[in-house]
Motif scaffolding. Sequence first.
Motif, PDB file in Angstrom:
ATOM      1  N   ASP A  66      54.548  40.674  44.465  1.00  0.00           N
ATOM      2  CA  ASP A  66      54.158  41.210  45.894  1.00  0.00           C
ATOM      3  C   ASP A  66      53.338  40.381  46.678  1.00  0.00           C
ATOM      4  OD1 ASP A  66      51.503  41.618  44.980  1.00  0.00           O
ATOM      5  OD2 ASP A  66      51.839  43.525  44.370  1.00  0.00           O
ATOM      6  N   LEU A  68      50.072  40.519  47.812  1.00  0.00           N
ATOM      7  CA  LEU A  68      48.613  40.175  47.427  1.00  0.00           C
ATOM      8  C   LEU A  68      48.662  39.144  46.236  1.00  0.00           C
ATOM      9  CD1 LEU A  68      45.544  41.556  47.715  1.00  0.00           C
ATOM     10  CD2 LEU A  68      46.143  41.903  45.307  1.00  0.00           C
ATOM     11  N   THR A  69      49.523  39.383  45.293  1.00  0.00           N
ATOM     12  CA  THR A  69      49.912  38.495  44.262  1.00  0.00           C
ATOM     13  C   THR A  69      50.096  37.077  44.953  1.00  0.00           C
ATOM     14  OG1 THR A  69      50.564  40.215  42.953  1.00  0.00           O
ATOM     15  CG2 THR A  69      50.687  38.193  41.779  1.00  0.00           C
ATOM     16  N   VAL A  72      46.913  35.276  46.405  1.00  0.00           N
ATOM     17  CA  VAL A  72      45.824  34.553  45.446  1.00  0.00           C
ATOM     18  C   VAL A  72      46.464  33.509  44.652  1.00  0.00           C
ATOM     19  CG1 VAL A  72      46.480  36.263  43.373  1.00  0.00           C
ATOM     20  CG2 VAL A  72      44.282  35.356  43.790  1.00  0.00           C
ATOM     21  N   ILE A  75      46.317  30.290  46.759  1.00  0.00           N
ATOM     22  CA  ILE A  75      45.135  29.399  46.747  1.00  0.00           C
ATOM     23  C   ILE A  75      45.492  28.548  45.550  1.00  0.00           C
ATOM     24  CG2 ILE A  75      42.685  29.351  46.475  1.00  0.00           C
ATOM     25  CD1 ILE A  75      42.854  32.412  47.383  1.00  0.00           C
TER      26      ILE A  75
ATOM     27  N   PHE B 114      38.837  37.228  43.518  1.00  0.00           N
ATOM     28  CA  PHE B 114      39.969  37.692  44.072  1.00  0.00           C
ATOM     29  C   PHE B 114      41.260  37.505  43.005  1.00  0.00           C
ATOM     30  CE2 PHE B 114      43.154  36.414  47.591  1.00  0.00           C
ATOM     31  CZ  PHE B 114      43.605  37.730  47.658  1.00  0.00           C
ATOM     32  N   ALA B 115      41.356  36.411  42.135  1.00  0.00           N
ATOM     33  CA  ALA B 115      41.953  36.360  41.274  1.00  0.00           C
ATOM     34  C   ALA B 115      42.151  37.348  40.227  1.00  0.00           C
ATOM     35  CB  ALA B 115      42.135  34.664  40.696  1.00  0.00           C
ATOM     36  N   PHE B 117      40.829  40.192  40.428  1.00  0.00           N
ATOM     37  CA  PHE B 117      41.102  41.520  41.071  1.00  0.00           C
ATOM     38  C   PHE B 117      42.742  41.573  40.981  1.00  0.00           C
ATOM     39  CE2 PHE B 117      42.477  43.704  44.993  1.00  0.00           C
ATOM     40  CZ  PHE B 117      42.031  44.981  44.630  1.00  0.00           C
ATOM     41  N   ALA B 118      43.505  40.769  41.418  1.00  0.00           N
ATOM     42  CA  ALA B 118      44.887  40.584  41.524  1.00  0.00           C
ATOM     43  C   ALA B 118      45.474  40.709  40.138  1.00  0.00           C
ATOM     44  CB  ALA B 118      45.398  39.279  42.125  1.00  0.00           C
ATOM     45  N   TRP B 121      45.066  44.306  39.353  1.00  0.00           N
ATOM     46  CA  TRP B 121      46.005  45.006  40.434  1.00  0.00           C
ATOM     47  C   TRP B 121      47.480  45.039  40.056  1.00  0.00           C
ATOM     48  CZ3 TRP B 121      45.655  46.851  45.646  1.00  0.00           C
ATOM     49  CH2 TRP B 121      47.032  46.754  46.386  1.00  0.00           C
ATOM     50  N   ASN B 122      48.051  43.964  39.530  1.00  0.00           N
ATOM     51  CA  ASN B 122      49.419  43.818  38.985  1.00  0.00           C
ATOM     52  C   ASN B 122      49.651  44.855  37.880  1.00  0.00           C
ATOM     53  OD1 ASN B 122      51.240  41.762  40.072  1.00  0.00           O
ATOM     54  ND2 ASN B 122      49.152  40.872  40.201  1.00  0.00           N
ATOM     55  N   LYS B 125      46.751  49.410  40.086  1.00  0.00           N
ATOM     56  CA  LYS B 125      45.869  49.296  41.344  1.00  0.00           C
ATOM     57  C   LYS B 125      44.382  49.919  41.224  1.00  0.00           C
ATOM     58  CE  LYS B 125      49.896  48.323  43.808  1.00  0.00           C
ATOM     59  NZ  LYS B 125      50.940  48.626  44.901  1.00  0.00           N
TER      60      LYS B 125
END
Lengths: 127, 524
Positions: A66, A68-69, A72, A75, B114-115, B117-118, B121-122, B125
């Motif tokens: 997706d 968002l993944t 990230v 980066i 961020f990483a 969190f992702a 999230w996967n 969520k």
Amino acid sequence: MEKIKKYNMKKDLIYFGVFLALFFIFLKSLYYKESILVLVKFFSSYVYLYFIPGFLIMINFHKQLDVLTRLVLAIGIGFSVQSLLVYYINWFTEIPFQQFYLITPLIISLIAGLYFYKSKLTALFKK
Amino acid sequence: MELNKKLLFIYLILFFIILISFSSKISDGYLSHNSPSYFLARDNFWGMNQIDEITDSGGAKWVAPHYNYGYNNSYHSRSPLNIFIPTMVTSFSGLESYDGFLASQLMITLFLIFAFFALIWNINKKIAYFSLPLMLFLYKFPFNTFITWGCQPTSYNLFFVFLTTIILYHIIKNPLNKLIIMFTILNAVGFLSHGREFLYFIFFLFILAIYLLIHKKIKIHLIIKILISLMLIVPLIFGFIPILIFSLLSKTGLTSTLNYKTVGDAIFFSDFGLIKYILILGLILSLFLLFNKKYNKFNYLTLFSGSLLLLTYAIYFGYTKGALQIRHFWPIILSPFLGLPIYYIYLRLKKYRSIIVLTICIIILVLICVIAPPKEVPKDAMMTSHIWEGVLYSQNQLDFNDSILVINGGQMRFGFFSLNKKFISVIDIYQYINSNGKLNIHQDSEFDQLKHDGNYIYNGGFDWVSLSNITIPSKKLKDFDYIFINMYTQKELQKYTQLFSQELQKESNYTKIFNTPHIIILKK
């Protein structure tokens, strides 16, 4: 996974734009006394060297991940591909990295972009 | 059922504002400074020194001769890529190496958050949102010492480990996808950033494979695929392999200068304050899920965070060196254990559950802010602009072959004077104060010259020599060309440094050539 059937480039760009905006807000808030020129240069270094190449590589994986993944991962992939490439070019050729590290993001981005559009390009050439 | 969007938005904005406010404790509002700022330990100086080394030598293969006693065939012994990334940023932005180094350290904290969190999230969520408040502890003491004291290589590789863990999750879910290429690249770069965390990742892989095999969620062909991908890392890291083999054989070099025991001892579960009780509850809940017969996606996170948590306790089994370093990152790694209990509250509630749990999260955020805000980090506890002027003076005005004796003391006894790029000896003045309270240094006192940090001299073929094995003759006090006296010491030591400076000028033929409130440079 099922949700990611139809690829929407616009959505990716919006997310990328929001991410960059947040990153800049973060920088500006953290270094609020710093001149805008210094900040822009620092911000651009991350964007140009790592984020853009990473983002263009990751759009090739839009079917698997997706947005968002992918963002990230962009980066990390940007960090990885750029630094690995510069490290080994210098390792083999012993050319100082300062002479080519600004070109490599361009090459990575170009290859990633071309790979993404390869089906369209192939169709164009067939015509 | 989705979370209340308006409240979620407020919650995320609040989190972002607090994140900025917390991280600003390690900033005076300026990106560029006149001297290294917020450097509270030697490893940070080592980091900026590495940036200078790579910039001066044009790459991470050879070390510029002025960093290695004039040898121009010496190899970098450290993992190259964790420092190559900030080096390119520094070169592009035109910042000084120390500013680029610190700023990139602050940026990596953002990417780590961020990483991770992702990653959550996967898997879920809602748990990802509920886990966020704990991550703010990253900017609080003692966790923030990884920025100010220097655990830079760990933070970079941990970032890559988080990303590979995300990719692995998708590979297990869909073994046919092409993400395995990314998996190989990220692991290789992670290894080239800092090998240790890569080994932790292998530990996690091993535990995960056992768990998935028990639950029949993985097939042997996927395990083989992952193993092949791990083997493909070798050609990608080949530039570093000789160094790795040589350093492992000689067991020299490659050890960081950071005092892990001190750092580790300073980080405990209790540093989370009252939140530690929620974390313990989360841990119990996740263990309950893990040992439940039914497979749960969350167990992937439990195994990952759990294996890293377990490794931080490996100290009790004799593994002391790197195990404690990971504790700096507990606020990120353990965050799912905060999110899980809140998620359970969410599941149990029937009415207004979205509003209630998000309000709980907001209350936790506010409480962290009000009860335990991070303290301001001292900007110049180790390095001041006056000392830096002296360092720059010696770099620019002195010849490469000049020998310098650096008189340090107290908290300043760190080796950042290797920045001088000269042949130097560093002594701690307090070691020369005898029991009568008098200085025990005379003209014939001998001092060892500073060893550089474990690089290797390569003479072709298999002929590698560690710089730390090279004997550099010690020098007598009277033989030094320059004496660099650091007056920015602990108060009780200041009188000794002043006394020493006066005696040298009176009795020996030294003259004062540079003088700031913190530094005196004497010339023979």
